[in-house]
Write an enzyme that holds these catalytic residues in place. Sequence first.
Site, mmCIF file in Angstrom:
data_model
loop_
_atom_site.group_PDB
_atom_site.id
_atom_site.type_symbol
_atom_site.label_atom_id
_atom_site.label_comp_id
_atom_site.label_asym_id
_atom_site.label_seq_id
_atom_site.Cartn_x
_atom_site.Cartn_y
_atom_site.Cartn_z
ATOM 1 N N SER A 228 33.245 42.107 45.859
ATOM 2 C CA SER A 228 34.466 41.317 45.941
ATOM 3 C C SER A 228 35.557 42.111 46.638
ATOM 4 C CB SER A 228 34.914 40.915 44.538
ATOM 5 O OG SER A 228 36.170 40.268 44.592
ATOM 6 N N GLY A 259 36.816 36.411 39.784
ATOM 7 C CA GLY A 259 35.537 37.114 39.872
ATOM 8 C C GLY A 259 34.445 36.428 39.077
ATOM 9 N N ASP A 260 34.793 35.867 37.910
ATOM 10 C CA ASP A 260 33.801 35.168 37.092
ATOM 11 C C ASP A 260 33.338 33.891 37.774
ATOM 12 O OD1 ASP A 260 34.266 37.189 35.247
ATOM 13 O OD2 ASP A 260 35.761 36.021 34.160
#
Length: 320
Positions: A228, A259-260
């Site tokens: 990321s 991010g999840d």
Amino acid sequence: MILTVTLNTALDVTYRVPELRPHTTHRVTEVTERPGGKGLNVARVLAALGHDAVVTGFVGGVTGEVLRRLLAGIATPGGGPGASRGTITDALVPIAGTTRRTIGVVDAATGDTTQLNEPGPIVTTPEWSAFMDGYGRLLRQASAVALCGSLPPGVPVGTYAQLIREAHAAGVPTLLDTSGEPLRRGIAARPHLVKPNADELAGLTGSTDPLRAARDARRRGARAVAASLGPDGMLMVTAHGAWRATPPRRLTGNPTGAGDAAVAGLLSGLVEEAPWPDRLARAVALSAAAVRAPVAGEFDRAVYDEALARVEVTEHPAAA
């Protein structure tokens, strides 16, 4: 079904204030509570995408009871009218300790979020044994497993490596999303995919160049790396090639669950056997859409649809 493992679950509490200023008293304009921890956020996005998810990990105490009650009340997050619907099944393991809270303070003036994360409860040896028994049973029905977040006290630092090896033995692909020494140990067990951010990748490899660091992470054991890059998108390095995806525009909002959401996109692409560039585009579009959602575990469907059509994916030279 897709299995998500969150060993250090949390009750996510989000406060909204007109303006966050140090050394002053603040009047909170809105409070929200959500079942939290990275794997639970991933499961909620997966359900909104139409996938059935099972969540496991540890839960306990009063905050744990609230977490489970809120989890039971979630039909599917986000998605919008007419979206496909998946289910979320609670397979969390009760413990004597109390589930932690994470506190997010959203500054309405800037859109920035300040995050405060409590430590997790201590996990005893019998509690760990109960988890491992359940994990083995759940792997028999899983199409993929995501291992997410920090480790609570009492859980060995090499735990993710152990869980990856168990999944390998069951023939289940693994995605690892953690940091520090658990990431270092976990990569050595050869997960199918790891998803560090740029800082975590630099800490692992010592290189601040994301492409070089991702290739180094593959040499350390990861079969594929999705790094990321924050608002600049994501880099994917696999045995078949390397690609970078960038969102069509930078969005302001709450980045806590971005991010999840990206992990959910990668997992959904994995179980659907989508080409690597398509998985990457989906992850970046979901990450952008999550920034526009008020809390982690949700995403803005309209932003997602728009971003997915406009994400730019470029290919790097073949991965070393």
